[in-house]
Every structure is written in C-alpha cells, then in structure tokens.
Write an enzyme that holds these catalytic residues in place. Structure first.
Site, PDB file in Angstrom:
ATOM      1  N   VAL A  11       3.081  79.696  69.781  1.00 10.56           N
ATOM      2  CA  VAL A  11       3.638  80.563  70.819  1.00 10.56           C
ATOM      3  C   VAL A  11       5.111  80.235  71.022  1.00 10.56           C
ATOM      4  O   VAL A  11       5.561  79.122  70.716  1.00 10.56           O
ATOM      5  CB  VAL A  11       2.863  80.425  72.149  1.00 10.56           C
ATOM      6  CG1 VAL A  11       1.434  80.900  71.985  1.00 10.56           C
ATOM      7  CG2 VAL A  11       2.900  79.004  72.661  1.00 10.56           C
ATOM      8  N   CYS A  12       5.836  81.215  71.507  1.00 12.82           N
ATOM      9  CA  CYS A  12       7.259  81.012  71.779  1.00 12.82           C
ATOM     10  C   CYS A  12       7.416  80.031  72.928  1.00 12.82           C
ATOM     11  O   CYS A  12       6.584  80.035  73.842  1.00 12.82           O
ATOM     12  CB  CYS A  12       7.914  82.342  72.121  1.00 12.82           C
ATOM     13  SG  CYS A  12       7.997  83.417  70.669  1.00 12.82           S
ATOM     14  N   PRO A  13       8.387  79.191  72.863  1.00 11.29           N
ATOM     15  CA  PRO A  13       9.570  79.176  72.014  1.00 11.29           C
ATOM     16  C   PRO A  13       9.454  78.283  70.779  1.00 11.29           C
ATOM     17  O   PRO A  13      10.451  78.003  70.129  1.00 11.29           O
ATOM     18  CB  PRO A  13      10.637  78.620  72.944  1.00 11.29           C
ATOM     19  CG  PRO A  13       9.904  77.576  73.728  1.00 11.29           C
ATOM     20  CD  PRO A  13       8.525  78.187  73.946  1.00 11.29           C
ATOM     21  N   PHE A  14       8.249  77.839  70.418  1.00 13.96           N
ATOM     22  CA  PHE A  14       8.121  76.851  69.351  1.00 13.96           C
ATOM     23  C   PHE A  14       8.610  77.312  67.984  1.00 13.96           C
ATOM     24  O   PHE A  14       9.201  76.502  67.258  1.00 13.96           O
ATOM     25  CB  PHE A  14       6.701  76.290  69.305  1.00 13.96           C
ATOM     26  CG  PHE A  14       6.367  75.528  70.553  1.00 13.96           C
ATOM     27  CD1 PHE A  14       6.981  74.309  70.812  1.00 13.96           C
ATOM     28  CD2 PHE A  14       5.501  76.050  71.493  1.00 13.96           C
ATOM     29  CE1 PHE A  14       6.715  73.615  71.977  1.00 13.96           C
ATOM     30  CE2 PHE A  14       5.226  75.362  72.665  1.00 13.96           C
ATOM     31  CZ  PHE A  14       5.837  74.139  72.906  1.00 13.96           C
ATOM     32  N   CYS A  38       5.038  85.379  66.479  1.00 16.56           N
ATOM     33  CA  CYS A  38       5.315  85.436  67.917  1.00 16.56           C
ATOM     34  C   CYS A  38       6.307  86.579  68.158  1.00 16.56           C
ATOM     35  O   CYS A  38       7.441  86.530  67.671  1.00 16.56           O
ATOM     36  CB  CYS A  38       5.909  84.106  68.372  1.00 16.56           C
ATOM     37  SG  CYS A  38       6.499  84.109  70.054  1.00 16.56           S
TER      38      CYS A  38
END
Length: 97
Positions: A11-14, A38
C-alpha cells in the site's frame, strides 16, 4: 542496465519509499523499473521522479490494477537542474482513477 523493483501488494506510500531508496543506490544513468499496483503511486512516483531530476521514460499499465514506470537516475548535475517530465500522460486504456 536496469534494476527491477517489485512492489505489487504494497500500500502507498511504500512503493514510493522503496523506489526512493532503490534509485539512491544506483549508479548515475542506471534505470530503475518500478512495478506496482497502488493507484496513488500512479501520481506520486512520476511526480517525485520529475521533482528530483529522474527521467521517466514511459508509464505503462500492465494489468487491471498494475503499472510499470522506468525511471533513470540523473547522470550529471545538469540533468538535476532541468525538469525531467513536467507532465506524464496516463496510460491510454480508458481507465479512470
């Protein structure tokens, strides 16, 4: 030479965080191919790349909810001083976000 970063399922921001870390370790002029799913990263990754002097060579949708963005690390100080891509068109498959 290209380095491929697989961030599908994150998931963001990864995806962006991992892209920042990965490209920081690349030699100048090398390409990082970022594969992700994402939707927020469709905006965040190209914007970050342009703001930091990385050249985005293209942006492709690779599935129902997945994309790939190759980005090249700056190879000299001059490339860092000019915008890499002021506007990056979205993939042309009729999808909306």
């Amino acid at each position: 030479m290209s380095v491929v970063l697989q961030t599908a399922g994150q998931v963001c921001p990864f995806p962006l965080v991992e892209a920042q870390q990965a490209i920081a370790g690349l030699p100048a002029g090398e390409e990082l191919v970022i594969n992700f799913d994402c939707t927020q990263a469709t905006d965040a990754i190209p914007r970050w790349a342009a703001e930091n002097g990385h050249q985005v060579t293209h942006f492709d949708r690779t599935g129902d909810a997945s994309w790939t963005i190759p980005s090249t690390s700056p190879d000299d100080a001059a490339s860092r001083s000019r915008p890499a891509m002021p506007h990056l068109p979205m993939p042309s498959n009729g999808a909306s976000f």
